[in-house]
Write a protein that holds these residues in place. Structure first.
Motif, short mmCIF file in Angstrom:
data_model
loop_
_atom_site.label_atom_id
_atom_site.label_comp_id
_atom_site.label_asym_id
_atom_site.label_seq_id
_atom_site.Cartn_x
_atom_site.Cartn_y
_atom_site.Cartn_z
N ILE A 188 0.80 -1.22 0.00
CA ILE A 188 0.00 0.00 0.00
C ILE A 188 0.84 1.28 0.00
CG2 ILE A 188 -1.85 1.23 1.23
CD1 ILE A 188 -2.63 -1.50 -0.09
N GLY A 189 1.91 1.29 0.79
CA GLY A 189 2.74 2.50 0.89
C GLY A 189 3.42 2.86 -0.42
N GLN A 190 3.51 1.91 -1.34
CA GLN A 190 4.23 2.16 -2.59
C GLN A 190 3.30 2.54 -3.74
OE1 GLN A 190 7.30 2.34 -1.91
NE2 GLN A 190 6.98 1.36 0.08
N VAL A 191 2.00 2.37 -3.52
CA VAL A 191 1.03 2.66 -4.59
C VAL A 191 1.17 4.09 -5.13
CG1 VAL A 191 -1.44 2.92 -5.09
CG2 VAL A 191 -0.61 0.86 -3.97
N PRO A 192 1.30 5.12 -4.25
CA PRO A 192 1.36 6.49 -4.78
C PRO A 192 2.51 6.69 -5.78
CG PRO A 192 1.09 6.53 -2.40
CD PRO A 192 1.32 5.11 -2.78
N PHE A 193 3.64 6.05 -5.54
CA PHE A 193 4.78 6.22 -6.44
C PHE A 193 4.49 5.61 -7.81
CE2 PHE A 193 6.79 6.15 -2.18
CZ PHE A 193 7.24 7.45 -2.18
N PHE A 194 3.88 4.44 -7.80
CA PHE A 194 3.54 3.80 -9.08
C PHE A 194 2.47 4.61 -9.83
CE2 PHE A 194 4.99 -0.84 -8.17
CZ PHE A 194 6.18 -0.60 -8.85
N VAL A 195 1.50 5.10 -9.07
CA VAL A 195 0.40 5.86 -9.70
C VAL A 195 0.95 7.07 -10.43
CG1 VAL A 195 -1.62 7.29 -9.22
CG2 VAL A 195 -1.43 5.06 -8.16
N THR A 196 1.93 7.75 -9.82
CA THR A 196 2.44 8.98 -10.43
C THR A 196 3.48 8.73 -11.52
OG1 THR A 196 3.90 9.14 -8.54
CG2 THR A 196 2.03 10.63 -8.56
N THR A 197 4.16 7.59 -11.48
CA THR A 197 5.28 7.44 -12.43
C THR A 197 5.04 6.43 -13.55
OG1 THR A 197 6.29 5.91 -10.88
CG2 THR A 197 7.12 8.16 -10.86
N THR A 198 4.06 5.53 -13.43
CA THR A 198 3.85 4.57 -14.52
C THR A 198 2.58 4.95 -15.30
OG1 THR A 198 2.65 3.05 -13.06
CG2 THR A 198 5.00 2.68 -13.30
N ASP A 199 2.44 4.39 -16.50
CA ASP A 199 1.30 4.77 -17.33
C ASP A 199 -0.02 4.24 -16.77
OD1 ASP A 199 2.59 6.03 -19.84
OD2 ASP A 199 3.81 4.28 -19.42
N TYR A 200 0.00 3.02 -16.25
CA TYR A 200 -1.20 2.43 -15.63
C TYR A 200 -0.76 1.70 -14.36
CZ TYR A 200 -3.68 3.24 -20.02
OH TYR A 200 -4.24 3.81 -21.12
N CYS A 201 -1.67 1.66 -13.39
CA CYS A 201 -1.32 0.98 -12.13
C CYS A 201 -2.51 0.19 -11.60
CB CYS A 201 -0.86 2.01 -11.10
SG CYS A 201 -0.44 1.27 -9.52
N LEU A 202 -2.26 -1.07 -11.25
CA LEU A 202 -3.27 -1.88 -10.56
C LEU A 202 -3.10 -1.60 -9.06
CD1 LEU A 202 -2.68 -5.18 -12.54
CD2 LEU A 202 -4.82 -3.92 -12.54
N ILE A 203 -4.13 -1.03 -8.45
CA ILE A 203 -4.01 -0.59 -7.06
C ILE A 203 -4.54 -1.65 -6.10
CG2 ILE A 203 -4.76 1.17 -5.40
CD1 ILE A 203 -5.01 3.08 -7.82
N GLY A 204 -3.70 -2.05 -5.14
CA GLY A 204 -4.11 -2.97 -4.08
C GLY A 204 -4.71 -4.25 -4.62
N GLU A 205 -5.97 -4.51 -4.24
CA GLU A 205 -6.58 -5.79 -4.60
C GLU A 205 -6.83 -5.95 -6.10
OE1 GLU A 205 -10.72 -6.32 -3.44
OE2 GLU A 205 -10.74 -4.23 -2.86
#
Lengths: 258, 281, 205
Positions: A188-205
């Motif tokens: 969970i703590g890493q989701v914000p970094f992926f959301v801002t830097t990758t084109d698409y992100c699968l969040i959590g579940e």
């Protein structure tokens, strides 16, 4: 029964029954469930298509966790998605580079890719796949994987699994080589970094949902339905607990410590 | 000018950021110290322990994160040593024992007696499973210490068999296995208080445990170290690095601001160009 | 046949581990400990296999890569691997030689890579944190308060910064975190159950 685990035990039983019931409910043909689309998952073929056109490889990381412990489900979800990606790279004859941190994930990844290439009738192209164990030290892996991305310049980079502080480094290096990046993590703590830097992100579940969606249709729908019912149970317990505690009752505290 | 800023080489940003670290380190700004609640709680708990208490310190970290955690660790070790608290060190990450040795050598424990006042039990493989085994029987799981000496006859283990006999567990953590595993294996089932010295990047992950009181104290990275150093009145590397951290935070916010100005100006220009093309056609 | 055997072993191992978590029964604890020991042994074999993979990949690169950087990197890696293994095996992890290598190369090397993270944050901050809509604006506003609240300069700018920062961390952040944690936990449970019962066979090939 071990002291303090009675409540957890019953929760485990109830959740298992709910999950199995949801699976059989969907299997019986009651497929009247509407689910939302997972855009990151739908973007995977597009990313591999770009790599095909550019004649550049595809990079995949199943995360930094092992196949035991609390983060194991993330690694296994990553391996499920690797199976899907490998089928596509086999189909389009794109070079696949997989970087591995945990030794025990290496044979799992190798076998998954081999199976995918066999199923696509492209076993000859399996030699074109590079599955590399880099290091079991977190930052040695991050440095080595960044080096691989910088040198190989993949057109697409997939980061699916458990990641920690190194995730931004991997995603930023991917950006520097202009890779189309799709990520997914339940850390969970890493989701914000992926959301801002990758084109698409699968969040959590969503990571687990994406992995489940690659299995048979009814299994996927059953899993999603079961998870949603379990979430409703959790929300009900939370609300009841908050109300009880607000009115001075310690019922839930006692219940949890049974 | 602005379009050039939009395409600025990342290395220029890196260099500016590097300067924002170096200048305050050479010329400290002397900003006021803020001691957060979670640091104060950790200090209060250690302060309340009587001399001779035994505290387990689990060094569950990678060498990469050590530099961020070392100042806080040394500050806590100094406090414990001053209070006469005995320290049982162990690790579930392979590099942990060597790093624990480094922290001990830099603290007041260096003047204490090994085996009586402190011990470094070394590394045990198996993550959470191993933690569970150690929690039930410490010397059974660690029959020999990091230096291959037998542990059973060490004075520090007189009357200490399992974790139920320790007053506090401090987890020095950069990831998993770490805090959640200790809470599951020791904190919740054995009712032993758990505190952590943790990298700033994990503070948001562990904040829910503080609120639910499954963690009773948390010292976050360099900022926590500076606060703890102030509390024990022994200023060290944490305090020295705090101004540099302030400057870096400001610089990153400045980058965000400039990035957004460039973004808005370029968006407006693109919109104007599109409008002009529309009018021309 | 092999696939069925894999599924049976997966189910039995998982069932024993779950049962041992809930029930204090002698034979279950023994079986649990045995499975954990086997896990350590399997992991050790996996490490050996991974080392062979590492050597294979890098010997190939050192010998046949056309890229000089690749060649040099692979050669350095192989030399380091051999050197550290020999010293670790012959002198042990508490020897002075091992400590010099650990304190002088491994620890500072990893610290450097860790520290590089802040530079990536800087470039991501410049490039990616754009106020494209109201949501992104709110995110940026919260991030600014939390960043300033984490360091003394926040209080110098405005005395209310630490309190606002703490509120953001404790209330909206915590609520979101818990929601995602519960969702991810249930997702993991569902995945684990499907795997144990052989409903989802993706991971066993």
């Amino acid at each position: 029964m071990i002291q303090g685990r009675l409540f957890t035990f019953w929760l485990f039983v109830i959740m298992s029954v709910v999950m199995l019931y949801a699976g059989s409910y969907v299997k019986k043909g009651n497929k009247t469930i509407k689910i939302r689309r997972l855009t990151p998952l739908e973007a995977i073929p597009e990313a591999i298509g770009r790599a095909t056109e550019a004649g550049r490889p595809v990079h995949f990381s199943p995360g930094l966790a092992a196949i035991t412990g609390q983060d194991a489900p993330q690694t296994l979800a990553g391996i499920s998605l690797l199976r899907y990606v490998a089928k596509l790279t086999a189909k389009y004859d794109v070079r696949l580079i997989v970087t591995i941190r945990r030794p025990e994930v290496l044979p799992l990844a190798q076998e998954t890719i081999r199976q995918s290439y066999l199923e696509e009738g492209k076993y000859d192209s399996f030699a074109n796949v590079s599955v590399q164990f880099l290091s079991d030290q977190q930052f040695a892996y991050a440095a080595a994987a960044s080096g691989v991305i910088m040198r190989e310049k993949p057109a697409a980079s997939f980061l699916f699994g458990a990641f920690w502080a190194e995730n931004l480094m991997l995603a930023e290096v991917g950006t520097q080589v202009d890779a189309f990046q799709i990520s997914g993590t339940a850390s969970i703590g890493q989701v914000p970094f992926f959301v801002t830097t990758t084109d698409y992100c699968l969040i959590g579940e969503e990571l687990y949902a994406a992995a489940a969606s690659l299995t048979a249709d009814e299994v996927f729908l059953g899993a999603i339905l079961g998870q949603d019912i379990c979430k409703a149970i959790m929300v009900a317990l939370l609300v009841a607990g908050v109300i009880a505690t607000a009115f001075g009752s310690d019922l839930f505290i006692k219940l949890l410590s049974l | 000018m602005l379009s050039k800023l939009g395409r600025i080489d990342s290395r220029v940003l890196y260099f500016i950021l590097l300067l924002s670290f170096i200048i305050p380190l050479l010329r400290p700004l002397g900003l006021p110290m803020v001691i957060s609640d979670e640091v104060q709680k950790t200090y209060d708990l250690i302060e309340s322990l009587p001399s001779g208490s035994r505290v387990v310190v689990s060094f569950d970290l990678s060498p990469g994160g050590y530099d961020e955690l070392a100042p806080a660790t040394v500050a806590v070790f100094n406090h414990m040593a001053m209070k006469g608290i005995r320290m049982v060190g162990m690790s579930f990450w392979d590099a942990g024992p060597s790093l624990l040795d480094r922290s001990l050598a830099g603290s007041l424990y260096a003047d204490k007696e090994y085996g009586t006042d402190y011990v470094n039990l070394g590394f045990l493989a198996g993550g959470e499973n191993a933690m569970s085994a150690v929690a039930r029987d410490i010397t059974g799981a660690f029959p020999r210490d990091f230096y291959d000496r037998p542990t059973a006859n060490m004075p520090i283990f007189d009357g200490l068999q399992a974790f139920k006999d320790v007053e506090l567990v401090i987890v020095v953590a950069t990831g998993n296995p770490g805090v959640p595993e200790w809470i599951r294996q020791v904190g919740d089932p054995m009712d032993v208080p758990i505190a952590t010295i943790v990298i700033a990047g994990l503070v948001a992950d562990y904040a829910p445990y503080m609120q639910s009181r499954q963690l009773i104290g948390m010292i976050p990275g360099l900022r926590g170290a500076a606060g703890y150093e102030a509390l024990i009145d022994m200023l060290g590397r944490g305090t020295a690095g705090l101004d540099a951290q302030s400057a870096a935070h400001l610089m990153i916010l400045f980058f965000v601001l400039i990035g957004n100005i460039v973004y808005f100006v370029e968006r407006k220009r693109e919109k104007d160009e599109a409008d002009e093309e529309g009018a021309a056609s | 046949m092999l696939r069925t055997a894999t599924l049976v072993i997966t189910f039995l191992a998982g069932f024993i581990m779950i049962a041992a978590f809930f029930f204090d029964v002698g034979f279950l604890s023994v079986a649990e400990a045995q499975i954990q020991d086997w896990g350590v042994i399997v992991a050790a074999f996996a490490l050996a296999m991974a080392s062979i993979n590492l050597i294979q990949v890098n010997v190939n690169k050192a010998v046949s890569s056309e890229n000089v950087t690749d060649k040099i990197c692979s050669f350095v890696l192989l030399a380091s691997l051999a050197g550290m293994s020999i010293i670790g095996l012959t002198k042990g992890p508490t020897s002075d030689t091992y400590n010099v290598l650990f304190d002088g190369i491994m620890a500072p090397g990893q610290s450097t890579v860790w520290a590089l993270g802040v530079f990536y944050i800087a470039s991501a901050a410049y490039r990616a944190f754009r106020v494209k809509n109201a949501d992104a604006g709110l995110l940026l506003f919260s991030a600014a308060f939390v960043m300033l609240g984490a360091v003394p300069v926040g209080e110098v700018i405005w005395s209310g910064v630490p309190a606002v920062s703490q509120w953001i961390v404790d209330v909206p952040n915590m609520a979101g975190m818990r929601g995602m944690l519960i969702g991810a936990g249930i997702g993991a449970f569902s995945g684990g159950l499907r795997l144990l019962l052989g409903i989802d066979r993706t991971e066993v090939g």
